[in-house]
Enzyme design. Structure first.
Site, PDB file in Angstrom:
ATOM      1  N   LEU A   1      57.435  82.393  52.697  1.00 19.69           N
ATOM      2  CA  LEU A   1      58.176  81.297  52.081  1.00 19.69           C
ATOM      3  C   LEU A   1      57.392  80.763  50.905  1.00 19.69           C
ATOM      4  O   LEU A   1      56.182  80.615  50.963  1.00 19.69           O
ATOM      5  CB  LEU A   1      58.412  80.165  53.084  1.00 19.69           C
ATOM      6  CG  LEU A   1      59.296  80.511  54.287  1.00 19.69           C
ATOM      7  CD1 LEU A   1      59.413  79.313  55.206  1.00 19.69           C
ATOM      8  CD2 LEU A   1      60.685  80.943  53.818  1.00 19.69           C
TER       9      LEU A   1
ATOM     10  N   GLY B   1      60.479  74.880  49.913  1.00 19.85           N
ATOM     11  CA  GLY B   1      61.096  74.306  51.092  1.00 19.85           C
ATOM     12  C   GLY B   1      60.089  74.058  52.168  1.00 19.85           C
ATOM     13  O   GLY B   1      59.272  73.163  52.103  1.00 19.85           O
TER      14      GLY B   1
ATOM     15  N   PHE C   1      52.425  75.836  51.026  1.00 20.38           N
ATOM     16  CA  PHE C   1      51.064  75.589  51.499  1.00 20.38           C
ATOM     17  C   PHE C   1      50.498  76.903  51.982  1.00 20.38           C
ATOM     18  O   PHE C   1      51.104  77.616  52.751  1.00 20.38           O
ATOM     19  CB  PHE C   1      51.121  74.590  52.655  1.00 20.38           C
ATOM     20  CG  PHE C   1      50.211  74.944  53.803  1.00 20.38           C
ATOM     21  CD1 PHE C   1      49.047  74.251  53.979  1.00 20.38           C
ATOM     22  CD2 PHE C   1      50.499  75.987  54.640  1.00 20.38           C
ATOM     23  CE1 PHE C   1      48.212  74.575  55.013  1.00 20.38           C
ATOM     24  CE2 PHE C   1      49.664  76.318  55.669  1.00 20.38           C
ATOM     25  CZ  PHE C   1      48.517  75.599  55.863  1.00 20.38           C
TER      26      PHE C   1
ATOM     27  N   LYS D   1      52.284  79.175  59.877  1.00 22.83           N
ATOM     28  CA  LYS D   1      51.360  78.874  58.781  1.00 22.83           C
ATOM     29  C   LYS D   1      49.996  79.451  59.123  1.00 22.83           C
ATOM     30  O   LYS D   1      49.454  79.184  60.187  1.00 22.83           O
ATOM     31  CB  LYS D   1      51.264  77.373  58.548  1.00 22.83           C
ATOM     32  CG  LYS D   1      52.601  76.769  58.125  1.00 22.83           C
ATOM     33  CD  LYS D   1      52.486  75.297  57.801  1.00 22.83           C
ATOM     34  CE  LYS D   1      53.826  74.758  57.302  1.00 22.83           C
ATOM     35  NZ  LYS D   1      53.741  73.352  56.915  1.00 22.83           N
TER      36      LYS D   1
ATOM     37  N   ASP E   1      51.450  63.828  50.564  1.00 28.59           N
ATOM     38  CA  ASP E   1      52.131  64.741  49.640  1.00 28.59           C
ATOM     39  C   ASP E   1      53.649  64.587  49.725  1.00 28.59           C
ATOM     40  O   ASP E   1      54.388  65.567  49.774  1.00 28.59           O
ATOM     41  CB  ASP E   1      51.726  66.188  49.927  1.00 28.59           C
ATOM     42  CG  ASP E   1      52.036  67.119  48.746  1.00 28.59           C
ATOM     43  OD1 ASP E   1      52.187  66.611  47.626  1.00 28.59           O
ATOM     44  OD2 ASP E   1      52.123  68.330  48.954  1.00 28.59           O
TER      45      ASP E   1
END
Length: 712
Positions: free
Chosen positions: A441, A444, A448, A468, A577
């Site tokens: 990805l 959206g 990161f 992640k 953020d």
């Protein structure tokens, strides 16, 4: 045997050569136009200012200016002596004994600080060589007044203009005071000190027919809205570019040293003495071009004023060049020449290694030329020229490759049959024996490190989830013991932050943390997949025409997100953020969901450099991050600032970069043209105050203010 010059082959060669040079000319013009267009839009401004800062750091290594002395009021001075009027009066009296040329008091004294107020006012009134300060008005206040007994000719405003990135690169010499301001000084504190010093040497100032400042034979040309790398700078007042001399512009002594008589009288005699607070508690510090070279280096306000005084004196007395720029037409030609050189190099050198070597050498030469001009005061376009040169080479190479592929006389036929076994995609391996990675990805629910859309193969229906990946940095040269020690630190940090994310995920509008684990010395977080549109895509649809929300929609959105923030802040966490890309409008219930917490980005930085102090790590996105975040000091209400910017963007359809901010007052100009009530605009303005102390202190406070709105 020579071929006939008019033969078909010769004519074809000439035609191809002509077409080639026409294409190269077209490429150079197209690239130059594109680069200049990007520059006009301000896209290159940050890079050009960074190049300016770099040249300042390289060039500014001169000795301290021996015409100046800074008397610093340090933290130790305040603890021992305080900052009462009596102490300042003793300091001024002591300095006068050493016969300075001028004394500049960069400390506000509009209100008494007993004891000794009357005595200080008397000293300021009778001392003809002392310049005092006041502060011009802003949208939030009418400024700070001067000491009551100081005449206007010995007053200077202390206002310092700051660029959008928080750095001081300009010297504000004069302005037109607001009639309602408590400070009616038209000249800056630095200019007043310099003029008094130069006037005593017979060098007086005057205005040229064009209205420019002329001191002796030195002309100070004012900054324009489009100057050098600046494309739309706030040029109000009379500004010049600040030419720093060195990080330590002048010799410094403390107030205690002066009062105790522990200084050499020659340090004061015939000099300009500036008195100002350098203690951290004074909160009078600025970021400068030296900040990038020395992490978190800030210059005290009195030191910035000293830089400005030194610049004026050096320009008049030492003939040190002021910073100048070329006319816009010359800058256009300069960029086009370098683009043309790039096309010429790429079209004549076909060997990749040689092209890389020559191209790199030319770029180094370009940087050297720009630096040599900077030493002479010239700020010429480095970034547009370098970018145009490189882009021209890439475009020519791409065109040559395209032409080469289409010059074959027949189709290319493969000599080997396709191996059906190799053509088949290999079966994907499962992470942790469970998670099947589907695709990376990039926006959206990404944004990161390495983030993937995956399927959980051990749950019914194999639902989607987000994986992640965080990989600690491991130096191959580390000993085994050091390697294990660093891995242990990384593991501890990972578990701690994962527990925080698990706690946050209990809120229905924050993705749930489904799992976290370590595999092959890499760390993974598995989170709930949220189906919906990001707020970024809602505000900026594919047509690229920003879409404004109604006031009612914006207030509802803010209330929805503030309730989530209240929970987050009560957990002791700051998002850090908040931006439209990190907010998803969930399809199932039309609620807004917060994703990509800055804590995870902070964790990624910690895993890369476990020994680094986390207070120095800056997390946030330009335009939405509050000013204090870029100083490495996020507050709870930094998130409120970001949410306020999102609300303004939703109402106006403008990106934060398109919203102007007053360089002096820091106020945003956004409500004109927006369909919004005065009450809602007032709330949003308080949410985005530049100083965190002036904002709402909590999400609950904003919720209460919004709840009192009467919207139909």
């Amino acid at each position: 045997m020579n071929s006939e010059p008019n033969s078909p082959v010769a004519r074809k060669k000439k035609t191809m050569l002509l077409l080639g040079w026409r294409m190269i000319l077209g490429i150079s013009l197209g690239v130059a136009a594109s680069i200049l267009g990007l520059r006009q839009l301000g896209i290159l401004e940050r890079a050009e200012l960074s190049a300016f800062d770099l040249f300042v750091r390289w060039h500014s290594h001169s000795a301290p200016d021996d015409r100046l002395l800074i008397v610093a009021v340090t933290e130790e001075d305040i603890e021992k002596l305080g900052k009462s009027d009596q102490t300042l009066n003793l300091l001024l009296t002591k300095l006068e004994q050493y016969q300075p040329q001028s004394i500049g008091l960069d400390i506000y004294r509009d209100l008494p600080s007993e004891p000794g107020h009357i005595e200080l006012l008397t000293t300021l009134q009778v001392s003809n060589n002392t310049i005092a300060v006041c502060q011009a008005s802003s949208n939030q206040s009418t400024g700070v007044g001067p000491p009551a007994t100081v005449p206007p000719e010995r007053l200077g405003f202390s206002d310092i203009v700051v660029d959008f990135d928080g750095l001081v690169r300009r010297n504000l010499l004069a302005l037109t005071p607001d009639p309602n301001s408590k400070c009616q000084a038209a000249s800056s504190f630095a200019l007043q000190l310099a003029l008094q010093y130069l006037g005593n040497r017979g060098l007086n100032w005057q205005k040229t027919p064009e209205g420019h400042l002329l001191i002796g034979s030195t002309r100070f040309s004012p900054l324009e809205k489009q100057t050098g790398g600046y494309q739309s700078v706030d040029s109000r007042g009379y500004q010049i570019l600040l030419n720093y001399s060195s990080p330590q512009v002048a010799q410094q002594v403390s107030m205690s040293q002066v009062l105790a008589g522990n200084i050499n009288p020659s340090w004061v005699k015939d000099r300009i003495v500036l008195i100002g607070v350098t203690a951290l508690s004074g909160n009078d510090f600025f970021f400068t071009p030296y900040t990038a070279g020395q992490q978190n280096f800030r210059m005290a306000g009195v030191e910035v004023h000293a830089q400005m005084v030194s610049q004026i004196l050096s320009a008049v007395l030492d003939r040190r060049p002021l910073i100048w720029v070329w006319p816009e037409a010359v800058e256009l030609i300069w960029v086009w020449v370098w683009v043309g050189l790039g096309t010429l190099v790429a079209s004549t050198i076909r060997r990749p290694f040689l092209l890389l070597l020559v191209g790199g050498g030319i770029l180094v030469g370009l940087g050297g030329v720009c630096y040599l001009l900077f030493i002479q005061g010239g700020w010429v376009p480095l970034v547009p020229a370098a970018l145009g040169f490189a882009a021209a080479i890439v475009c020519v190479i791409s065109w040559q490759a395209y032409r080469s592929n289409h010059d074959h006389s027949g189709p290319v036929v493969s000599s080997d049959p396709v191996d059906n076994g190799q053509a088949q995609a290999s079966q994907p391996q499962l992470l942790q024996g469970r998670y099947q990675m589907m695709e990376p990805l990039h926006d959206g629910q990404g944004g990161f490190g390495k983030t993937y859309l995956a399927k959980d193969t051990q749950r019914p229906g194999h639902p989607d989830c987000i994986v992640k990946q965080l990989k600690p940095r491991m130096d191959d040269q580390l000993t085994h013991e050091k390697h294990e020690q660093r891995l242990k630190i990384a593991r501890t940090l990972f578990c701690r932050e994962a527990e925080t994310l698990e706690r946050l995920g209990k809120h229905p509008q924050i993705p749930q943390l489904l799992a976290y684990f370590e595999q092959d010395q890499e760390f993974y977080l598995v989170q709930e997949f949220i189906s919906g549109l990001t707020l970024e895509s809602m505000l900026s649809p594919q047509s690229h025409a920003p879409q404004a929300f109604s006031e009612f929609q914006v207030v509802n959105m803010l209330m929805d997100l503030l309730l989530v923030l209240e929970f987050v802040h009560n957990c002791g966490v700051i998002h850090r953020d908040l931006k439209p890309a990190n907010i998803i409008h969930r399809t199932s219930d039309q609620r807004f969901v917060l994703i990509d917490f800055g804590a995870v980005k902070l964790l990624q930085n910690q895993l890369l450099e476990p020994e680094v102090d986390t207070s120095t790590i800056i997390i946030g996105s330009t335009g939405y991050a509050a000013p204090e975040q870029f100083q490495g000091h996020p507050k709870i209400n930094s998130d409120i600032y970001a949410l306020g910017m999102i609300g303004i963007q939703a109402l106006t359809g403008k990106l934060p970069a398109q919203i102007k901010r007053d360089k002096t007052t820091k106020a945003l100009f956004w409500s004109d043209g927006a369909v919004v009530s005065h009450q809602t605009a007032t709330i949003l303005n308080k949410m985005v105050q530049y100083e965190f102390e002036d904002r709402y202190l909590s999400a609950a406070a904003v919720i209460e203010a919004l709840a009192n709105l009467n919207l139909k």
